[in-house]
Design a protein around this motif. Structure first.
Motif, PDB file in Angstrom:
ATOM      1  N   HIS A  29      17.975  39.887  25.303  1.00 40.54           N
ATOM      2  CA  HIS A  29      18.591  38.562  25.383  1.00 40.54           C
ATOM      3  C   HIS A  29      19.978  38.625  26.003  1.00 40.54           C
ATOM      4  N   VAL A  30      20.767  39.593  25.597  1.00 38.13           N
ATOM      5  CA  VAL A  30      22.137  39.680  26.109  1.00 38.13           C
ATOM      6  C   VAL A  30      22.133  39.929  27.610  1.00 38.13           C
ATOM      7  N   ALA A  31      21.249  40.793  28.065  1.00 38.83           N
ATOM      8  CA  ALA A  31      21.176  41.093  29.497  1.00 38.83           C
ATOM      9  C   ALA A  31      20.745  39.861  30.293  1.00 38.83           C
ATOM     10  N   ILE A  32      19.776  39.116  29.747  1.00 33.80           N
ATOM     11  CA  ILE A  32      19.299  37.915  30.435  1.00 33.80           C
ATOM     12  C   ILE A  32      20.404  36.864  30.520  1.00 33.80           C
ATOM     13  N   LEU A  33      21.087  36.622  29.388  1.00 35.92           N
ATOM     14  CA  LEU A  33      22.168  35.648  29.375  1.00 35.92           C
ATOM     15  C   LEU A  33      23.307  36.075  30.296  1.00 35.92           C
ATOM     16  N   SER A  34      23.603  37.351  30.325  1.00 38.91           N
ATOM     17  CA  SER A  34      24.669  37.848  31.201  1.00 38.91           C
ATOM     18  C   SER A  34      24.305  37.637  32.668  1.00 38.91           C
ATOM     19  N   LEU A  35      23.055  37.927  33.009  1.00 40.13           N
ATOM     20  CA  LEU A  35      22.601  37.738  34.389  1.00 40.13           C
ATOM     21  C   LEU A  35      22.658  36.263  34.786  1.00 40.13           C
ATOM     22  N   LEU A  36      22.187  35.399  33.897  1.00 43.00           N
ATOM     23  CA  LEU A  36      22.238  33.961  34.161  1.00 43.00           C
ATOM     24  C   LEU A  36      23.677  33.489  34.362  1.00 43.00           C
ATOM     25  N   LEU A  37      24.566  33.950  33.488  1.00 41.83           N
ATOM     26  CA  LEU A  37      25.958  33.538  33.564  1.00 41.83           C
ATOM     27  C   LEU A  37      26.610  34.019  34.863  1.00 41.83           C
ATOM     28  N   ILE A  38      26.327  35.243  35.248  1.00 42.79           N
ATOM     29  CA  ILE A  38      26.924  35.799  36.471  1.00 42.79           C
ATOM     30  C   ILE A  38      26.458  35.019  37.706  1.00 42.79           C
TER      31      ILE A  38
ATOM     32  N   THR B  25      21.327  24.398  42.407  1.00 42.08           N
ATOM     33  CA  THR B  25      20.946  25.665  41.775  1.00 42.08           C
ATOM     34  C   THR B  25      21.848  25.988  40.597  1.00 42.08           C
ATOM     35  N   ALA B  26      23.164  25.850  40.795  1.00 43.99           N
ATOM     36  CA  ALA B  26      24.122  26.145  39.737  1.00 43.99           C
ATOM     37  C   ALA B  26      23.917  25.234  38.531  1.00 43.99           C
ATOM     38  N   THR B  27      23.618  23.970  38.786  1.00 46.08           N
ATOM     39  CA  THR B  27      23.413  23.019  37.695  1.00 46.08           C
ATOM     40  C   THR B  27      22.151  23.355  36.901  1.00 46.08           C
ATOM     41  N   ILE B  28      21.061  23.638  37.597  1.00 41.66           N
ATOM     42  CA  ILE B  28      19.819  23.990  36.910  1.00 41.66           C
ATOM     43  C   ILE B  28      19.992  25.264  36.093  1.00 41.66           C
ATOM     44  N   LEU B  29      20.673  26.252  36.662  1.00 48.27           N
ATOM     45  CA  LEU B  29      20.915  27.495  35.934  1.00 48.27           C
ATOM     46  C   LEU B  29      21.787  27.245  34.710  1.00 48.27           C
ATOM     47  N   SER B  30      22.733  26.320  34.807  1.00 51.07           N
ATOM     48  CA  SER B  30      23.562  25.969  33.647  1.00 51.07           C
ATOM     49  C   SER B  30      22.716  25.377  32.536  1.00 51.07           C
ATOM     50  N   CYS B  31      21.773  24.507  32.914  1.00 58.24           N
ATOM     51  CA  CYS B  31      20.872  23.913  31.919  1.00 58.24           C
ATOM     52  C   CYS B  31      20.005  24.992  31.268  1.00 58.24           C
TER      53      CYS B  31
ATOM     54  N   TYR C 293      18.668  28.239  26.720  1.00 53.32           N
ATOM     55  CA  TYR C 293      18.277  29.575  26.245  1.00 53.32           C
ATOM     56  C   TYR C 293      19.150  30.021  25.082  1.00 53.32           C
ATOM     57  N   ILE C 294      20.459  29.831  25.207  1.00 53.81           N
ATOM     58  CA  ILE C 294      21.365  30.306  24.155  1.00 53.81           C
ATOM     59  C   ILE C 294      21.195  29.489  22.871  1.00 53.81           C
ATOM     60  N   GLN C 295      20.811  28.211  23.028  1.00 49.28           N
ATOM     61  CA  GLN C 295      20.547  27.404  21.847  1.00 49.28           C
ATOM     62  C   GLN C 295      19.251  27.836  21.181  1.00 49.28           C
ATOM     63  N   PHE C 296      18.226  28.109  21.992  1.00 50.00           N
ATOM     64  CA  PHE C 296      16.927  28.515  21.451  1.00 50.00           C
ATOM     65  C   PHE C 296      17.013  29.860  20.737  1.00 50.00           C
ATOM     66  N   GLN C 297      17.762  30.796  21.305  1.00 48.67           N
ATOM     67  CA  GLN C 297      17.792  32.145  20.774  1.00 48.67           C
ATOM     68  C   GLN C 297      18.837  32.329  19.679  1.00 48.67           C
ATOM     69  N   TYR C 298      20.009  31.732  19.857  1.00 52.00           N
ATOM     70  CA  TYR C 298      21.116  31.983  18.939  1.00 52.00           C
ATOM     71  C   TYR C 298      21.576  30.741  18.176  1.00 52.00           C
ATOM     72  N   GLU C 299      20.963  29.565  18.479  1.00 52.21           N
ATOM     73  CA  GLU C 299      21.328  28.304  17.821  1.00 52.21           C
ATOM     74  C   GLU C 299      22.844  28.093  17.875  1.00 52.21           C
ATOM     75  N   LEU C 300      23.368  28.074  19.085  1.00 50.81           N
ATOM     76  CA  LEU C 300      24.804  27.910  19.306  1.00 50.81           C
ATOM     77  C   LEU C 300      25.327  26.631  18.668  1.00 50.81           C
TER      78      LEU C 300
ATOM     79  N   GLY D 109      20.503  17.868  19.585  1.00 52.86           N
ATOM     80  CA  GLY D 109      20.865  16.897  20.609  1.00 52.86           C
ATOM     81  C   GLY D 109      21.998  17.385  21.489  1.00 52.86           C
ATOM     82  N   LEU D 110      22.886  18.222  20.921  1.00 57.60           N
ATOM     83  CA  LEU D 110      23.995  18.754  21.710  1.00 57.60           C
ATOM     84  C   LEU D 110      23.492  19.682  22.816  1.00 57.60           C
ATOM     85  N   ALA D 111      22.389  20.361  22.556  1.00 56.33           N
ATOM     86  CA  ALA D 111      21.819  21.248  23.569  1.00 56.33           C
ATOM     87  C   ALA D 111      21.316  20.459  24.769  1.00 56.33           C
ATOM     88  N   THR D 112      21.037  19.183  24.562  1.00 57.93           N
ATOM     89  CA  THR D 112      20.669  18.301  25.668  1.00 57.93           C
ATOM     90  C   THR D 112      21.889  17.607  26.243  1.00 57.93           C
TER      91      THR D 112
END
Length: 332
Positions: A69-78, A112-118, A123-130, A136-139
């Protein structure tokens, strides 16, 4: 040349706005059948964005256990940060009027940047419940990001994501795949929410036009408002208090009919006519049911084919008049 192009060119010549030589040159040029590849290239760029973001989603789904998960989130963020970096670097900044990048490819980089942000927020809400149990905040957070990017970078595609996210935040599903199973048909509250949201979108278009804020965005807002209000109103025509929603449908159809000429927008015009036609037919059936028209069943069956043919002819006439009016306005 098409019929309307020929008529427009002829009127320009008759009003002495172009010379006879120019008139002949225009006809000769249009007879060559040359067309621009600009829209086709934009379509391929749009598809490439969708394929890229879809590919990332599939990659995450298939390798989630091995990558981590951390690697995926890091890649998405980068990747997201890199996309936004080039967008902000080449942006002209926020402007109230219509503005765009010098290089149109950057518009798709914003998308592309906007879709990746979504994807990242979801993802971070689903996995870590940020956001905890406040789903509703995740939306709402991606929706806010999308609105910001749409207005800052003047991107209509991102605006559609933002408005869709806003509808999803209040519990509405506006995708074609879920239209038939939408909660409009089981929950009256969502129907009211759809009408209210549609009304707010209309008010926003009026306000933005008054302050001259991204007026070219109004077509997108009006499109969403039209579908939300009319679908919700038609759904409630089957309820006991249908008369109120018949008035809502009639008022909205009249408003969008007028607006479709002002913009002008053929899609708004066509869908307005279709929704109004559906609503009228439902009301007619209710009237026949009310007067117990079983005794006139054979007469109604005889009239039905003529009614259908007449409706088709009237629809074609309305479309032709709209296109003719649009051509005349372009000449003026």
């Amino acid at each position: 040349m098409t019929q309307f192009d020929e008529q427009a060119t002829q009127k320009l010549f008759e009003k002495n706005l172009i010379t006879e030589e120019q008139f002949v040159q225009v006809k000769a040029y249009r007879s060559l059948g040359i067309f621009s590849l600009y829209n086709e290239l934009k379509l391929f760029l749009y598809l490439s964005v969708l394929l890229f973001t879809t590919g990332i989603g599939i990659l995450i789904y298939q390798n989630i256990d091995t990558i981590g998960h951390v690697a995926i989130l890091s890649l998405l963020l980068i990747v997201t940060v890199i996309c936004f970096y080039f967008c902000f670097k080449n942006s002209k900044g926020f402007q109230k009027e219509d503005s765009s990048f010098e290089n149109p490819v950057l518009q798709y980089l914003v998308l592309t940047a906007t879709i990746l942000s979504c994807i990242f927020v979801g993802y971070i809400q689903f996995q870590y419940e940020l956001f905890g149990t406040h789903y509703g905040l995740a939306t709402l957070v991606p929706t806010i990001i999308s609105f910001f990017c749409a207005y800052y970078f003047d991107n209509k595609s991102v605006l559609t994501i933002a408005v869709t996210g806003l509808a999803a935040y209040i519990g509405l599903s506006v995708s074609p795949q879920t239209l038939l199973s939408n909660d409009f048909y089981t929950t009256d509250t969502l129907s009211y929410s759809a009408i209210i949201l549609g009304g707010l979108l209309i008010l926003w278009t009026i306000y933005s036009a008054k302050i001259n804020l991204k007026i070219h965005f109004n077509f997108i807002y009006l499109t969403y408002a039209l579908h939300l209000i009319c679908i919700a109103a038609i759904n409630n025509l089957f309820q006991g208090y249908w008369l109120i929603f018949a008035i809502v449908l009639g008022a909205s159809a009249y408003y969008f009919y007028k607006v479709s000429y002002q913009i002008p927008a053929i899609s708004l015009f066509v869908f307005t006519i279709i929704y109004a036609y559906i609503g009228i037919n439902i009301i007619v059936f209710k009237f026949l049911e009310f007067i117990n028209a079983d005794d006139f069943f054979e007469f109604i069956m005889v009239l039905t084919p003529f009614y259908i043919i007449g409706s088709i002819v009237l629809f074609i006439i309305l479309i032709k008049n709209f296109n003719k009016q649009k051509a005349n306005d372009s000449i003026r």
